[in-house]
Design a protein around this motif. Structure first.
Motif, PDB file in Angstrom:
ATOM      1  N   PHE A  42      -5.478  35.492  16.464  1.00  0.00           N
ATOM      2  CA  PHE A  42      -5.893  34.351  15.720  1.00  0.00           C
ATOM      3  C   PHE A  42      -4.814  33.751  15.057  1.00  0.00           C
ATOM      4  O   PHE A  42      -5.016  32.530  14.903  1.00  0.00           O
ATOM      5  CB  PHE A  42      -7.005  35.035  14.639  1.00  0.00           C
ATOM      6  CG  PHE A  42      -8.376  35.500  15.172  1.00  0.00           C
ATOM      7  CD1 PHE A  42      -9.081  34.492  15.833  1.00  0.00           C
ATOM      8  CD2 PHE A  42      -8.833  36.666  15.002  1.00  0.00           C
ATOM      9  CE1 PHE A  42     -10.518  34.729  16.305  1.00  0.00           C
ATOM     10  CE2 PHE A  42      -9.993  36.948  15.771  1.00  0.00           C
ATOM     11  CZ  PHE A  42     -10.781  36.182  16.434  1.00  0.00           C
ATOM     12  N   ASN A  43      -3.674  34.407  14.624  1.00  0.00           N
ATOM     13  CA  ASN A  43      -2.844  33.685  13.995  1.00  0.00           C
ATOM     14  C   ASN A  43      -2.046  32.614  14.980  1.00  0.00           C
ATOM     15  O   ASN A  43      -1.539  31.877  14.479  1.00  0.00           O
ATOM     16  CB  ASN A  43      -1.645  34.717  13.745  1.00  0.00           C
ATOM     17  CG  ASN A  43      -0.327  34.161  13.001  1.00  0.00           C
ATOM     18  OD1 ASN A  43      -0.537  33.617  11.995  1.00  0.00           O
ATOM     19  ND2 ASN A  43       0.621  34.288  13.735  1.00  0.00           N
ATOM     20  N   ALA A  44      -2.047  32.926  16.434  1.00  0.00           N
ATOM     21  CA  ALA A  44      -1.457  32.140  17.325  1.00  0.00           C
ATOM     22  C   ALA A  44      -2.210  30.793  17.296  1.00  0.00           C
ATOM     23  O   ALA A  44      -1.964  29.669  17.920  1.00  0.00           O
ATOM     24  CB  ALA A  44      -1.794  32.686  18.582  1.00  0.00           C
ATOM     25  N   THR A  45      -3.434  30.619  16.687  1.00  0.00           N
ATOM     26  CA  THR A  45      -4.023  29.204  16.847  1.00  0.00           C
ATOM     27  C   THR A  45      -3.756  28.341  15.680  1.00  0.00           C
ATOM     28  O   THR A  45      -3.850  27.048  15.556  1.00  0.00           O
ATOM     29  CB  THR A  45      -5.507  29.364  16.290  1.00  0.00           C
ATOM     30  OG1 THR A  45      -5.743  29.899  14.828  1.00  0.00           O
ATOM     31  CG2 THR A  45      -6.125  30.444  17.170  1.00  0.00           C
ATOM     32  N   ALA A  97     -17.888  43.654   7.206  1.00  0.00           N
ATOM     33  CA  ALA A  97     -16.404  43.740   6.859  1.00  0.00           C
ATOM     34  C   ALA A  97     -15.458  43.062   8.133  1.00  0.00           C
ATOM     35  O   ALA A  97     -14.783  42.109   7.779  1.00  0.00           O
ATOM     36  CB  ALA A  97     -15.860  45.161   6.671  1.00  0.00           C
ATOM     37  N   VAL A  98     -15.934  43.157   9.340  1.00  0.00           N
ATOM     38  CA  VAL A  98     -15.268  42.750  10.573  1.00  0.00           C
ATOM     39  C   VAL A  98     -15.453  41.193  10.645  1.00  0.00           C
ATOM     40  O   VAL A  98     -14.765  40.478  10.899  1.00  0.00           O
ATOM     41  CB  VAL A  98     -15.866  43.451  11.700  1.00  0.00           C
ATOM     42  CG1 VAL A  98     -15.186  42.791  12.989  1.00  0.00           C
ATOM     43  CG2 VAL A  98     -15.453  44.753  11.756  1.00  0.00           C
ATOM     44  N   GLY A  99     -16.791  40.937  10.350  1.00  0.00           N
ATOM     45  CA  GLY A  99     -16.935  39.228  10.186  1.00  0.00           C
ATOM     46  C   GLY A  99     -16.170  38.688   9.250  1.00  0.00           C
ATOM     47  O   GLY A  99     -15.610  37.554   9.652  1.00  0.00           O
ATOM     48  N   PHE A 100     -15.731  39.106   8.251  1.00  0.00           N
ATOM     49  CA  PHE A 100     -15.313  38.458   7.008  1.00  0.00           C
ATOM     50  C   PHE A 100     -13.710  38.641   7.427  1.00  0.00           C
ATOM     51  O   PHE A 100     -12.887  37.823   6.893  1.00  0.00           O
ATOM     52  CB  PHE A 100     -15.580  39.106   5.600  1.00  0.00           C
ATOM     53  CG  PHE A 100     -16.969  38.607   5.046  1.00  0.00           C
ATOM     54  CD1 PHE A 100     -17.118  37.433   4.722  1.00  0.00           C
ATOM     55  CD2 PHE A 100     -17.750  39.581   4.800  1.00  0.00           C
ATOM     56  CE1 PHE A 100     -18.316  37.123   4.210  1.00  0.00           C
ATOM     57  CE2 PHE A 100     -18.973  39.203   4.152  1.00  0.00           C
ATOM     58  CZ  PHE A 100     -19.495  37.940   3.868  1.00  0.00           C
ATOM     59  N   ALA A 101     -13.310  39.751   8.124  1.00  0.00           N
ATOM     60  CA  ALA A 101     -11.964  39.737   8.566  1.00  0.00           C
ATOM     61  C   ALA A 101     -11.710  38.789   9.405  1.00  0.00           C
ATOM     62  O   ALA A 101     -10.647  38.129   9.543  1.00  0.00           O
ATOM     63  CB  ALA A 101     -11.640  41.216   9.115  1.00  0.00           C
ATOM     64  N   VAL A 102     -12.635  38.389  10.567  1.00  0.00           N
ATOM     65  CA  VAL A 102     -12.152  37.353  11.463  1.00  0.00           C
ATOM     66  C   VAL A 102     -12.275  35.950  10.704  1.00  0.00           C
ATOM     67  O   VAL A 102     -11.279  35.237  11.003  1.00  0.00           O
ATOM     68  CB  VAL A 102     -13.298  37.319  12.361  1.00  0.00           C
ATOM     69  CG1 VAL A 102     -13.321  36.075  13.579  1.00  0.00           C
ATOM     70  CG2 VAL A 102     -13.472  38.460  13.411  1.00  0.00           C
ATOM     71  N   LEU A 103     -13.110  35.782   9.580  1.00  0.00           N
ATOM     72  CA  LEU A 103     -12.983  34.587   8.996  1.00  0.00           C
ATOM     73  C   LEU A 103     -11.918  34.261   8.196  1.00  0.00           C
ATOM     74  O   LEU A 103     -11.096  33.261   8.206  1.00  0.00           O
ATOM     75  CB  LEU A 103     -14.034  34.420   7.896  1.00  0.00           C
ATOM     76  CG  LEU A 103     -15.502  34.273   8.621  1.00  0.00           C
ATOM     77  CD1 LEU A 103     -16.583  34.301   7.630  1.00  0.00           C
ATOM     78  CD2 LEU A 103     -15.659  32.918   9.225  1.00  0.00           C
ATOM     79  N   ALA A 104     -11.290  35.599   7.689  1.00  0.00           N
ATOM     80  CA  ALA A 104      -9.862  35.463   7.086  1.00  0.00           C
ATOM     81  C   ALA A 104      -8.674  35.132   7.911  1.00  0.00           C
ATOM     82  O   ALA A 104      -7.836  34.277   7.468  1.00  0.00           O
ATOM     83  CB  ALA A 104      -9.618  36.923   6.529  1.00  0.00           C
ATOM     84  N   CYS A 105      -8.774  35.636   8.990  1.00  0.00           N
ATOM     85  CA  CYS A 105      -7.969  35.412  10.082  1.00  0.00           C
ATOM     86  C   CYS A 105      -8.036  33.992  10.537  1.00  0.00           C
ATOM     87  O   CYS A 105      -6.939  33.600  11.067  1.00  0.00           O
ATOM     88  CB  CYS A 105      -8.050  36.322  11.017  1.00  0.00           C
ATOM     89  SG  CYS A 105      -7.407  37.901  11.182  1.00  0.00           S
ATOM     90  N   ALA A 156      -8.902  31.689   8.565  1.00  0.00           N
ATOM     91  CA  ALA A 156      -8.682  30.650   7.354  1.00  0.00           C
ATOM     92  C   ALA A 156      -6.960  30.452   7.172  1.00  0.00           C
ATOM     93  O   ALA A 156      -6.292  29.577   6.742  1.00  0.00           O
ATOM     94  CB  ALA A 156      -8.957  31.092   6.001  1.00  0.00           C
ATOM     95  N   ALA A 157      -6.372  31.844   7.567  1.00  0.00           N
ATOM     96  CA  ALA A 157      -4.971  31.697   7.079  1.00  0.00           C
ATOM     97  C   ALA A 157      -4.257  30.802   8.214  1.00  0.00           C
ATOM     98  O   ALA A 157      -3.519  29.854   7.760  1.00  0.00           O
ATOM     99  CB  ALA A 157      -4.258  33.214   7.497  1.00  0.00           C
ATOM    100  N   PRO A 158      -4.561  30.491   9.464  1.00  0.00           N
ATOM    101  CA  PRO A 158      -3.828  29.643  10.303  1.00  0.00           C
ATOM    102  C   PRO A 158      -4.207  28.421  10.033  1.00  0.00           C
ATOM    103  O   PRO A 158      -3.347  27.214  10.162  1.00  0.00           O
ATOM    104  CB  PRO A 158      -3.892  29.894  11.740  1.00  0.00           C
ATOM    105  CG  PRO A 158      -5.365  30.900  11.696  1.00  0.00           C
ATOM    106  CD  PRO A 158      -5.238  31.575  10.460  1.00  0.00           C
ATOM    107  N   LEU A 159      -5.370  28.037   9.377  1.00  0.00           N
ATOM    108  CA  LEU A 159      -5.704  26.622   9.053  1.00  0.00           C
ATOM    109  C   LEU A 159      -4.743  26.444   7.878  1.00  0.00           C
ATOM    110  O   LEU A 159      -4.397  25.101   7.917  1.00  0.00           O
ATOM    111  CB  LEU A 159      -7.363  26.912   8.537  1.00  0.00           C
ATOM    112  CG  LEU A 159      -7.947  25.374   7.909  1.00  0.00           C
ATOM    113  CD1 LEU A 159      -7.842  24.375   8.655  1.00  0.00           C
ATOM    114  CD2 LEU A 159      -9.368  25.692   7.433  1.00  0.00           C
TER     115      LEU A 159
END
Length: 299
Positions: free
Chosen positions: A97-100, A148-156, A158-161
């Motif tokens: 996800f960071n690679a986005t 928790a997994v869903g919110f973790a994906v959203l956090a991942c 939000a960071a590259p955004l």
């Protein structure tokens, strides 16, 4: 690119890939806020003397307001997001996800800075975000007990955004500012922002030696040393070549996660990562498909 520069590029990818491993190792004992605070405080203590030796304090003082804002959007909040995600999802998935980041950067630069998008770059954005959507859809869940997994994906995401936004903000407000002033100043700003929340949310039980080693590795190696390596690469091979490190980080993060944490590498991760990186290569211009001579002449 010279062999020495290529070796440094690979080393930087390995170091940044290790950051996702270290967050997995430290987040459970420190908690996301305390871990992020340790990371930026340690990085700022490492980078500020380097800034002083380079004589670039005046640049930091002149632009401190904008640099402080970049510190929040490019370090403090993204580091919190990834540390939070490390509690629930694998190091490899977080890194994918960071690679986005270049995708978000290209989209925001087009919307805000009016950067031109060629048809190939538009296609790259479509492909890249399709890969993101597919991977997020496959991994994220907001069912009872699995939120928790869903919110973790959203956090991942939000960071590259935020990374993408920070790139455009830096281009608009901080063009010409010495890179080390940006690097050191952003970490100092993040430390100022996170030190009190980190103390307030410090874990009741003292973190283990292993968790501390992970936190120190995050601060000194994956942030302090990595920034110096990255800016040296930009100076030696140019930003276009230096940004190619983005394509290598997930490979190392997945490797470290598999070796040290026995994390599974699923077909969905491989497919999603491939689609995202292919779209990113097109969107950033790293991959430039050749136009047949007849088609070019027709234009």
């Amino acid at each position: 690119m010279k062999r020495l520069d290529l070796a440094e590029l690979l080393a930087l990818a390995a170091v940044w890939g290790a950051s996702f491993l270290f967050m997995r190792l430290g987040a459970a004992e420190f908690g996301p806020v305390a871990l992020a605070a340790v990371r930026v405080v340690g990085a700022s203590l490492f980078l500020m003397p380097v800034l002083a030796m380079r004589g670039e304090w005046p640049a930091l003082r002149r632009h401190w307001k904008s640099i402080f804002f970049v510190g929040l959007t490019n370090s403090a909040i993204p580091f919190l997001c990834f540390s939070y995600a490390a509690l629930s999802i694998t190091a490899g998935l977080s890194s994918i996800f960071n690679a986005t980041t270049p995708l978000w950067g290209a989209l925001i630069a087009w919307l805000w800075l009016k950067d031109k998008l060629t048809p190939w770059r538009v296609l790259g954005l479509v492909i890249g975000f399709a890969g993101v959507l597919g991977l997020a859809w496959e991994k994220a869940s907001f069912k009872p007990g699995a939120e928790a997994v869903g919110f973790a994906v959203l956090a991942c995401l939000a960071a590259p955004l935020l990374y993408g936004f920070s790139a455009s903000f830096t281009k608009k407000r901080l063009t010409g500012v010495p890179p080390m002033a940006l690097a050191a100043g952003s970490q100092l700003s993040s430390a100022i922002a996170l030190v009190l929340p980190g103390v307030w949310l410090w874990p009741a039980q003292a973190p283990s030696a292993g968790a501390w080693a992970a936190a120190v590795g995050l601060a000194l190696l994956c942030t302090g040393v990595a920034y110096i390596m990255y800016f040296r690469l930009i100076a030696n091979v140019g930003p276009a070549n230096a940004i190619s490190v983005t394509f290598l980080v997930p490979a190392f993060a997945v490797l470290w996660g598999a070796l040290f944490l026995h994390e599974a590498i699923t077909p969905a991760m491989v497919l999603g990562c491939s689609v995202i990186l292919a779209g990113t290569a097109l969107a950033t211009g790293v991959l430039k498909p050749r136009v047949p001579a007849a088609a070019a002449a027709a234009k």
